[in-house]
Design a protein around this motif. Structure first.
Motif, short mmCIF file in Angstrom:
data_model
loop_
_atom_site.label_atom_id
_atom_site.label_comp_id
_atom_site.label_asym_id
_atom_site.label_seq_id
_atom_site.Cartn_x
_atom_site.Cartn_y
_atom_site.Cartn_z
N GLU A 61 -4.22 4.17 -11.25
CA GLU A 61 -4.78 2.90 -11.67
C GLU A 61 -3.86 1.73 -11.34
N ASN A 62 -4.46 0.68 -10.80
CA ASN A 62 -3.79 -0.62 -10.66
C ASN A 62 -2.63 -0.62 -9.67
N ALA A 63 -2.83 0.00 -8.53
CA ALA A 63 -1.84 -0.08 -7.46
C ALA A 63 -2.07 -1.36 -6.65
N GLY A 64 -1.07 -1.75 -5.90
CA GLY A 64 -1.21 -2.91 -5.02
C GLY A 64 -0.64 -4.18 -5.62
N LEU A 65 -1.20 -5.31 -5.23
CA LEU A 65 -0.71 -6.62 -5.68
C LEU A 65 -1.24 -6.89 -7.08
N THR A 66 -0.34 -6.94 -8.06
CA THR A 66 -0.73 -7.19 -9.45
C THR A 66 -0.18 -8.50 -9.99
N HIS A 67 0.75 -9.12 -9.27
CA HIS A 67 1.41 -10.35 -9.71
C HIS A 67 1.92 -11.05 -8.45
N ALA A 68 2.08 -12.35 -8.52
CA ALA A 68 2.61 -13.09 -7.38
C ALA A 68 3.93 -12.48 -6.92
N ARG A 69 4.12 -12.41 -5.61
CA ARG A 69 5.32 -11.77 -5.06
C ARG A 69 6.56 -12.63 -5.24
N ALA A 70 6.38 -13.92 -5.44
CA ALA A 70 7.49 -14.84 -5.68
C ALA A 70 7.16 -15.68 -6.91
N SER A 84 0.81 -1.22 0.00
CA SER A 84 0.00 0.00 0.00
C SER A 84 0.84 1.27 0.00
N GLY A 85 2.17 1.11 0.01
CA GLY A 85 3.05 2.27 0.03
C GLY A 85 3.28 2.87 -1.35
N PRO A 86 4.07 3.94 -1.41
CA PRO A 86 4.35 4.58 -2.70
C PRO A 86 5.17 3.68 -3.61
N PRO A 87 5.11 3.96 -4.93
CA PRO A 87 4.34 5.04 -5.58
C PRO A 87 2.85 4.73 -5.58
N HIS A 88 2.02 5.74 -5.84
CA HIS A 88 0.58 5.56 -5.81
C HIS A 88 -0.02 5.94 -7.17
N PRO A 89 0.12 5.06 -8.15
CA PRO A 89 -0.53 5.34 -9.44
C PRO A 89 -2.05 5.38 -9.27
N ASP A 107 -5.86 6.29 -4.59
CA ASP A 107 -4.81 7.29 -4.39
C ASP A 107 -4.14 7.02 -3.05
N ALA A 108 -3.20 7.87 -2.68
CA ALA A 108 -2.44 7.65 -1.45
C ALA A 108 -3.34 7.67 -0.23
N ARG A 109 -4.35 8.54 -0.22
CA ARG A 109 -5.25 8.61 0.94
C ARG A 109 -6.04 7.33 1.10
N LEU A 110 -6.59 6.80 0.02
CA LEU A 110 -7.35 5.56 0.11
C LEU A 110 -6.46 4.39 0.49
N MET A 111 -5.24 4.38 -0.05
CA MET A 111 -4.32 3.30 0.31
C MET A 111 -4.00 3.32 1.80
N ALA A 112 -3.80 4.50 2.36
CA ALA A 112 -3.52 4.60 3.79
C ALA A 112 -4.72 4.13 4.61
N ALA A 113 -5.92 4.50 4.16
CA ALA A 113 -7.13 4.06 4.87
C ALA A 113 -7.29 2.55 4.79
N LEU A 114 -6.99 1.96 3.63
CA LEU A 114 -7.09 0.52 3.49
C LEU A 114 -6.06 -0.18 4.38
N ARG A 115 -4.87 0.39 4.46
CA ARG A 115 -3.84 -0.16 5.34
C ARG A 115 -4.31 -0.17 6.78
#
Length: 303
Positions: free
Chosen positions: A98-107, A91-96, A235-243
């Motif tokens: 569209e399509n921030a967050g988990l988009t692909h397996a981390r490993a 949920s941290g920066p950068p904050h595009p 956006d960054a505000r929504l990401m912080a709230a989701l966190r």
């Protein structure tokens, strides 16, 4: 997607009351099971008059609803450290926009992750697609893993279709991760993404999240750790709230209707609400390939 008028919000209290669900509150606290396994408690609530909690298992990030008396509160915050670090990373920066967050397996992953969005829609859902998932399960000899992103208004407006998905889960055809896709999923045609969806004025983000969770719990379902922003817009505000709500933002790197091609580890996105038939056509083509492995979404968090 299309413009969705505001609908009455009175339906949820009636549903919650039928289930004896109340006093629903977000928390973020470490705990343990009676046999010592690590948990993070992210919600406390009353169910049938008794205190319950929604917990995240550590380290596999699966959720479970438990009577509160079944857990012990942990004094050390170390129990929750791995989950908190994961949320910070996703949920941290950068904050595009569209399509921030988990988009692909981390490993590295030897398979794909199917996600199906159920945005509010006046159209019938993709019944034949879900039947195809059940057929794939019968062929594989195991429930088909699929993450279904539920919006509250879709669930309320399509009660019979929603019930059919729950029944496929009960029958062991589908292994469903119930992803929160907001309650109202507001959208205004012609408004730029950076001002639309959950970024529209007068949006109570916390209630958009918590009301959908309560709807799922009232139906006997367990919300997952995942939240998919409507339109994949944030956006960054929504990401912080989701966190602060202890949830993982879920994007996608293979939105099939946009001709994005899945690769091993891809989070595949289609709409099962009748709004994107081409994406469903493409998904059925991939499902017909018996060599492709489909994995539970929580496995995309391993790293």
């Amino acid at each position: 997607m299309k413009w969705m008028a505001a609908l009455p919000l009175a339906a949820l209290p009636a549903v919650a009351a039928e289930a004896g669900l109340g006093d629903y509150r977000p928390v973020f606290a470490p705990a343990r099971t009676e046999d010592g396994r690590a948990l993070v408690v992210i919600r406390r609530f009353l169910l049938a008059g008794k205190p319950h909690v929604l917990t995240v298992e550590i380290p596999d990030f699966r959720t479970r609803i438990r009577p509160e008396e079944w857990i012990s509160w942990e004094r050390s915050a170390d129990v929750a450290a791995s989950y908190a670090a994961l949320l910070d990373a996703l949920s941290g920066p950068p904050h595009p926009v569209e399509n921030a967050g988990l988009t692909h397996a981390r490993a590295a992953a030897e398979g794909f992750f199917l996600t199906v969005d159920m945005c509010p829609s006046s159209k019938p859902f993709e019944a034949r697609f879900f039947a195809a998932l059940a057929a794939r399960a019968a062929r594989d000899g195991r429930a088909m893993p699929v993450a279904i992103s539920i919006s509250g208004y879709w669930a309320l407006d399509h009660a019979a279709e929603f019930a059919s998905l729950i029944e496929r889960q009960r029958l062991g055809q589908l292994d469903i991760s119930w992803v929160n896709h907001s309650y109202a999923h507001r959208y205004v045609r012609g408004v730029p993404d950076r001002e639309n969806f959950l970024l529209l004025p007068h949006t109570d983000f916390e209630q958009e999240v918590l009301r959908t969770e309560q709807l799922l719990i009232a139906r006997g379902l367990t919300p997952s750790v995942f939240f998919r922003f409507p339109g994949l817009v944030s956006d960054a505000r929504l990401m912080a709230a989701l966190r602060r709500l202890g949830l993982v933002p879920l994007g996608a790197d293979a939105w099939l209707a946009k001709l994005q091609k899945p690769k091993p580890g891809s989070i595949v996105l289609v709409h099962g609400n009748g709004n994107e038939p081409f994406g469903i056509h493409e998904a059925r083509r991939y499902l017909a390939d018996a060599t492709r492995r489909w994995l539970p979404l929580t496995e995309a968090l391993a790293g």
